[in-house]
Design a protein around this motif. Structure first.
Motif, mmCIF file in Angstrom:
data_model
loop_
_atom_site.group_PDB
_atom_site.id
_atom_site.type_symbol
_atom_site.label_atom_id
_atom_site.label_comp_id
_atom_site.label_asym_id
_atom_site.label_seq_id
_atom_site.Cartn_x
_atom_site.Cartn_y
_atom_site.Cartn_z
ATOM 1 N N ARG A 87 0.840 -1.198 0.000
ATOM 2 C CA ARG A 87 0.000 0.000 0.000
ATOM 3 C C ARG A 87 0.879 1.255 0.000
ATOM 4 N N PRO A 93 -4.040 -2.685 -6.764
ATOM 5 C CA PRO A 93 -4.381 -4.082 -7.086
ATOM 6 C C PRO A 93 -4.743 -4.283 -8.548
ATOM 7 N N GLU A 178 -7.624 -7.977 -1.948
ATOM 8 C CA GLU A 178 -6.723 -6.833 -2.133
ATOM 9 C C GLU A 178 -5.273 -7.287 -2.148
#
Length: 545
Positions: A87, A93, A178
Motif C-alpha cells: 500500500r 491491485p 486486495e
C-alpha cells in the motif's frame, strides 16, 4: 389415530421451519451469544480476525505490526506487513476485469526504497508457518456450542450461514482479494523491470497464500474463492517461466469449480435451506418421507373437514328411523369405498415422493395449480365411492341407484383429457423441469379441474334427484358420512405410517448432517479432494526455479 398423527407432526413442523428462513428465537439467540463469546476468547480465532479487521479499515502502524509478530505459529503478521508495504509503495491491485500492469513511471517514488523490504518479506514467507485464519475453527466452535445448548445441527448450520457474512467475520474476503491484486501488480512491476525470477517468486507467494487458507479453513466459501483466485494467478503467470507448469494445475482447479458449482437442481439442500448439498443421500430420503407424510396428512384432514360438515348436516336434519341405504355386494362396499377414495391418492403420493419427481422442482408457482386442485380430486373420489358403494333398500328409492351413464361419461372425460395432456410433447431442454415434474403439473391441473367440475355438477344433480324421490332429509348425508369417516381412518393410518417413517429418517438425516457439516467439502467431494484439486497448486508454489 389423530392423536398419534399429532404427536408425529412435531417432526414435520420442525422440518418446515428449517425450510423457511426466519429470525432466531430467544433461546437460539442466547446460544449464539455464548458461541460468539467462545470464539472471541479463543486466540487462534480472535487474533487473526482482529488483524484482518484492522487491515480492512486502515493501514496498521508499526506498533501494531510489532504486536502481531508475537503470533509465531502463524504467517499472518508477515502477510499483514507485506500488504502494508505494498500500500505504501502505491502498487494498486490488479483486478480480473483490468489486468493491465502499471507503468513503472506511475509508481510512487517510495517503490524503489520499499522493493528490498517487500522482497525480504516474500523470502521470509517461504520458510514461515502456514497462514491460519481460524475460520474452520470458528465454524466448529459455533456449531458445537449451539448443539450443546439444544439447537439442532441443521438449525445451527443455518444460523451460522447467516452469521458468517457479518462484518467481523467476512472481512477476510476483501483483505485477501486486495492482497492478491497487489501481489499481481507487484509481479507485473518486476516483469517490466526485467526481473522475471522475482515475478515468479511473487506468483508462487500468491498461490501459497490461497492454498494455506484452504488447508486451514476447508469451508465451501473459502475453497471456491481460493480456486477462482489461484486460477486467475495462473493465467497471469502464463507469460513467464511458471507458465508451462500451470496447465494441469489450472485444469484441476477448474474441475473443482465445475464440480462444486454445477449442482443438479434436485440435489439442492432444503432441510435446512442452505442450497449447497450436504449429506445428499440422507437428505433425499427425508425429503421423500416429508412429501409423503405431509400429503397424506393433508388428505386425511380434508376428509375430516368433510366429516364435520356431514356430521353437522346429520345433526341439523335429524334423519329418523332406519337409513334406507345399505352397502353393496353384501357389505363388501364398506371395504371398497375407502379403497376407492384412498388408494388412488396414496399411489399418486408415492409417485410424487419417488425419484421420478424431484421435489425441488415442485416448489414453484407452476406447480401450484396441481396442488390446489388436489382436494377437488379427493372430493370427486369420495362422491364416487358414496354413489357406487351404497344402494337404496326401499322400493321407491330406486332412483338413487348409481347413474352409470353419467358416471361413465365423467370418467371418460377425465381419462381422455389426461391422455391428451400426457401425449402433448414435453419440453426436453436441459433447463426445463424433468419429465415427471411436467407430467405431474399437467395431469394434476387437468384431472383436478375436471374432477372439481364433475363433483359440483354431480353433487347438485344428486340432490335434485333425491329431492324428487322424496328421500328423508339427512339420509344421504348419514351414508356419505360413513364413507368419509372410513376413508379418513384409512388415510390417517397411512399418514401415521408415513410420519413414523419420516421421523426415523429425520433422525438419520440429523446425524448425517451433523457429521457432514464438520467437513462440508470432504463429505461432498470425498476425502481425497485436497490431493485431487489443490495439492498440484501447492506443489507448484513450493517448487524452485
Amino acid at each position: 389415530m389423530c392423536l398419534v398423527c399429532l404427536g408425529l407432526l412435531n417432526t414435520l413442523v420442525r422440518q418446515i421451519n428449517l425450510m423457511v428462513p426466519h429470525a432466531v428465537t430467544p433461546n437460539e439467540q442466547k446460544a449464539v451469544q455464548v458461541a460468539r463469546a467462545a470464539w472471541q476468547s479463543d486466540r487462534r480465532i480472535n487474533n487473526p480476525l482482529a488483524v484482518l479487521n484492522v487491515l480492512y479499515q486502515r493501514n496498521p502502524d508499526e506498533q501494531e505490526l510489532g504486536d502481531w509478530a508475537r503470533m509465531t505459529d502463524n504467517s499472518l503478521p508477515i502477510w499483514a506487513e507485506l500488504l502494508s508495504r505494498l500500500r505504501e509503495a502505491g502498487i494498486e491491485p490488479v483486478r480480473p476485469t483490468t489486468t493491465q500492469p502499471q507503468d513503472a513511471e506511475n509508481l510512487t517514488p517510495a517503490t524503489s526504497q520499499i522493493d528490498t523490504a517487500v522482497s525480504g518479506l516474500i523470502a521470509r514467507l517461504e520458510y514461515a508457518p502456514p497462514l491460519r485464519l481460524g475460520l474452520a475453527r470458528l465454524h466448529e466452535t459455533f456449531l458445537t456450542t449451539l448443539t450443546e445448548r439444544g439447537v439442532s445441527a441443521r438449525r445451527a448450520e443455518a444460523i451460522f450461514r447467516g452469521d458468517r457474512w457479518s462484518g467481523a467475520v467476512a472481512v477476510y474476503r476483501p483483505v485477501l482479494r486486495e492482497l492478491n491484486g497487489r501481489l499481481l501488480a507487484l509481479a507485473h512491476h518486476h516483469q517490466q523491470a526485467g526481473r522475471p525470477a522475482e515475478a515468479t517468486r511473487v506468483y508462487r507467494a500468491a498461490i501459497r497464500m490461497w492454498t494455506d487458507v484452504v488447508a486451514d479453513s476447508p469451508l465451501p466459501e473459502v475453497a471456491t474463492l481460493a480456486a477462482a483466485k489461484i486460477d486467475f494467478v495462473l493465467r497471469e503467470a502464463g507469460a513467464i517461466e511458471l507458465g508451462p507448469a500451470t496447465r494441469p494445475v489450472a485444469e484441476a482447479l477448474q474441475s473443482f469449480q465445475h464440480t462444486w458449482v454445477d449442482v443438479p437442481q434436485n440435489e439442492i439442500n432444503l432441510i435446512p435451506l442452505t442450497f449447497e448439498p450436504v449429506a445428499t443421500d440422507a437428505h433425499r430420503r427425508v425429503v421423500k418421507s416429508l412429501v409423503a407424510g405431509g400429503a397424506l396428512v393433508g388428505f386425511g384432514w380434508a376428509l375430516a373437514v368433510v366429516c364435520l360438515v356431514l356430521l353437522a348436516a346429520v345433526v341439523i336434519l335429524r334423519p329418523r328411523g332406519l337409513v334406507p341405504l345399505a352397502w353393496r355386494w353384501g357389505g363388501w362396499g364398506a371395504v371398497v369405498a375407502p379403497a376407492v377414495v384412498s388408494l388412488p391418492l396414496i399411489a399418486v403420493v408415492l409417485m410424487v415422493a419417488s425419484d421420478a419427481v424431484p421435489f425441488i422442482w415442485l416448489t414453484s408457482l407452476r406447480s401450484l395449480p396441481a396442488v390446489v386442485f388436489a382436494p377437488a380430486t379427493l372430493l370427486f373420489l369420495w362422491l364416487l365411492a358414496t354413489e357406487w358403494c351404497l344402494i337404496p333398500t326401499t322400493a321407491d328409492g330406486g332412483r338413487g341407484r348409481l347413474p352409470v351413464r353419467s358416471l361413465a361419461g365423467g370418467l371418460l372425460l377425465i381419462v381422455a383429457s389426461a391422455g391428451v395432456a400426457t401425449f402433448i410433447p414435453l419440453n426436453g431442454e436441459s433447463w426445463s423441469p424433468p419429465v415427471g415434474v411436467q407430467l405431474f403439473r399437467r395431469l394434476g391441473t387437468v384431472v383436478g379441474l375436471l374432477a372439481g367440475i364433475i363433483f359440483v355438477v354431480w353433487l347438485f344433480w344428486g340432490w335434485r334427484r333425491r329431492r324428487s324421490a322424496n328421500w328423508p332429509a339427512g339420509v344421504w348425508a348419514r351414508g356419505a358420512l360413513a364413507v368419509a369417516s372410513t376413508s379418513m381412518a384409512v388415510m390417517l393410518a397411512a399418514a401415521t405410517i408415513g410420519l413414523a417413517l419420516n421421523q426415523h429418517r429425520d433422525r438419520l438425516h440429523e446425524a448425517a448432517f451433523a457429521a457432514a457439516a464438520m467437513d462440508p467439502v470432504g463429505s461432498r467431494l470425498g476425502s481425497d479432494w485436497w490431493a485431487k484439486y489443490f495439492a498440484p497448486a501447492r506443489a507448484l508454489s513450493e517448487s524452485s526455479g
